[in-house]
Design a protein around this motif. Structure first.
Motif: not given
Length: 363
Positions: A48-64
Motif C-alpha cells: 500500500y502507499i503511505h500518505t505524506y502525513e503517515e510517512l512523516k509521522h512514521g519516520a518520527k515514530m521510528a526515531w522515537r
C-alpha cells in the motif's frame, strides 16, 4: 507474494495506522476507514502507499523507537522530505544535496530525513554510503591512511572510477544504485559539506595535529520500516554528541587512533598505564572537539547534557503513557558513563516499529 506475507503486512499496517491516527488526533471513524482502504490495497497489490502525513509521522515514530539513540528528546522536530517520486540517479542526488544543505544550515543543524521509493516499487534504489559524508581509507605499505572504517567502501568507489587525493581526510563521493542498474557516483558539492578544524581551548599546539571532522552525521545505509512497508533508502541526520567524534572516531585504535598522539602533545607519561594517560588524552581530545564545534558555530551536545535530555525524554514518554525501550550498552556514552544518570538504569531492549533497520551493504 504468499498469503502469509500479505497477512503480516496487513497486521503491521493495521497496528501502525491505529497508533499513528490516535497520536495525530484523528477520529476512530477516520482510522477505521483508512485501515479498510489499506487492507484492500494490500489484498489487491500486496502493498500500500503511505500518505505524506503517515510517512512523516512514521519516520518520527521510528526515531522515537530507536533503542540505540540517546537523542530522542527531539523526535518531533524531524523534517521529512518525500522523494518517492524520484526516477533516476541524478534526481536522487539532487534531493540528497538539498537535504544536506537544509540540515547543515550554516552549522545550526536541523534534524531531517529524505525518504526514497519503497522497496516494493519499480523505481527503488540504494545508497551505498554508510554516511553521506565520510572520509576515505587507503591501504598503504605498512599503514592505513584515513579512516579504516571506510576501506571497503573506498575500494568500491575506486573501482567505479573515483580517485581521492590520498590524504587523511578525503571526502568520499555519493554512490546511488537504481534497481537493476549499475551504480553511479557523484562528488559532494563543496557547499553541502561543512568541516570543523580542531583546536584546543587551552593548548595552542593542538592545531599542529591538523585534525578535523565533518559537522553532520548523515546516516544513509539503514532501511526505514513503517507499517509493513520498507524504504531501503532513507538518509537521516541529527547532530553529533561530542564523544562520537572524540571518544570513538578519532580515538578507537582501529579508526584514527589519536590518543598516543594527543598524549605526546600534552607530555603525559605513556610508559605506564597507572599514569592514566589514555584517560587524560581522551578528556583533552573531547574538550577540543566541543570547543572547536562551538567556536565554528556548529551544533553539538556533550554527553552529560545528552544523558540529561534522554531522561527528560523518558519522562515525557511516560507522561504520554508510553514506556521507553533502549539498549543500555548504546545509551551510555563511551566516556565517563558512570557520571551520567543512564549508567544506573536498566532498559527493556524490545524492538518496536516503526523502526530504522540495519541492512547488508550492496557492494
Amino acid at each position: 507474494m504468499t498469503t502469509t506475507t500479505r497477512r503480516k503486512i496487513a497486521e503491521q499496517a493495521t497496528a501502525f495506522l491505529g497508533e499513528a491516527y490516535f497520536e495525530l488526533g484523528k477520529s476512530e471513524e477516520d482510522a477505521k476507514r483508512r485501515i479498510q482502504e489499506v487492507l484492500e490495497q494490500i489484498e489487491q497489490t500486496g502493498a500500500y502507499i503511505h500518505t505524506y502525513e503517515e510517512l512523516k509521522h512514521g519516520a518520527k515514530m521510528a526515531w522515537r523507537n530507536n533503542n540505540r539513540c540517546i537523542g530522542r528528546l527531539f523526535w518531533q522536530t524531524l523534517e521529512v522530505f518525500d522523494a518517492r517520486d524520484v526516477r533516476d540517479e541524478l534526481g536522487a542526488a539532487e534531493r540528497i544535496f538539498n537535504h544536506m544543505s537544509y540540515a547543515t544550515n550554516s552549522g545550526r543543524i536541523r534534524p531531517a530525513i529524505t525518504i526514497f521509493p519503497a522497496s516494493h516499487s519499480d523505481n527503488r534504489l540504494r545508497i551505498w554510503n554508510h554516511q553521506l559524508v565520510r572520509y576515505a581509507g587507503y591501504r598503504k605499505e605498512n599503514e592505513i591512511v584515513g579512516d579504516s572504517a571506510s576501506l571497503a567502501f573506498t575500494d568500491a568507489c575506486q573501482k567505479l572510477g573515483w580517485r581521492g587525493a590520498g590524504t587523511r581526510f578525503d571526502v568520499l563521493p555519493l554512490v546511488i544504485q537504481l534497481e537493476g542498474k549499475a551504480p553511479k557516483w557523484f562528488p559532494l558539492p563543496q557547499e553541502t559539506v561543512l568541516e570543523v578544524p580542531l583546536s584546543h581551548p587551552e593548548n595552542s599546539e593542538f592545531e599542529q595535529l591538523k585534525l578535523q571532522w565533518y559537522a553532520v552525521p548523515f546516516i544513509s545505509d539503514m532501511a526505514l520500516e513503517i507499517g509493513g512497508i520498507s524504504y531501503a533508502a532513507a538518509p537521516f541526520n541529527g547532530w553529533y554528541m561530542g564523544t562520537e567524534i572524540g571518544a570513538r572516531n578519532l580515538s578507537d585504535t582501529d579508526r584514527y587512533n589519536q590518543l598516543p598522539t594527543v598524549a605526546k602533545l600534552f607530555r603525559f607519561d605513556t610508559a605506564t598505564n597507572t599514569s592514566l594517560w589514555k584517560d587524560r588524552a581522551l578528556v583533552e581530545l573531547n574538550a577540543a572537539v566541543l570547543h572547536s564545534f562551538k567556536k565554528q558555530g556548529v551544533s553539538i551536545v556533550d554527553h552529560h547534557t545528552a544523558a540529561e535530555q534522554f531522561l527528560r525524554f523518558e519522562k515525557q514518554e511516560l507522561d504520554h503513557g508510553r514506556a521507553v525501550t533502549g539498549r543500555w550498552s548504546w545509551l551510555i556514552p563511551p566516556m565517563s558513563p558512570a557520571t551520567t544518570g543512564i549508567w544506573h538504569r536498566s532498559f527493556d531492549d524490545t524492538e518496536r516499529t516503526p523502526a530504522y533497520r540495519y541492512q547488508a551493504a550492496p557492494y
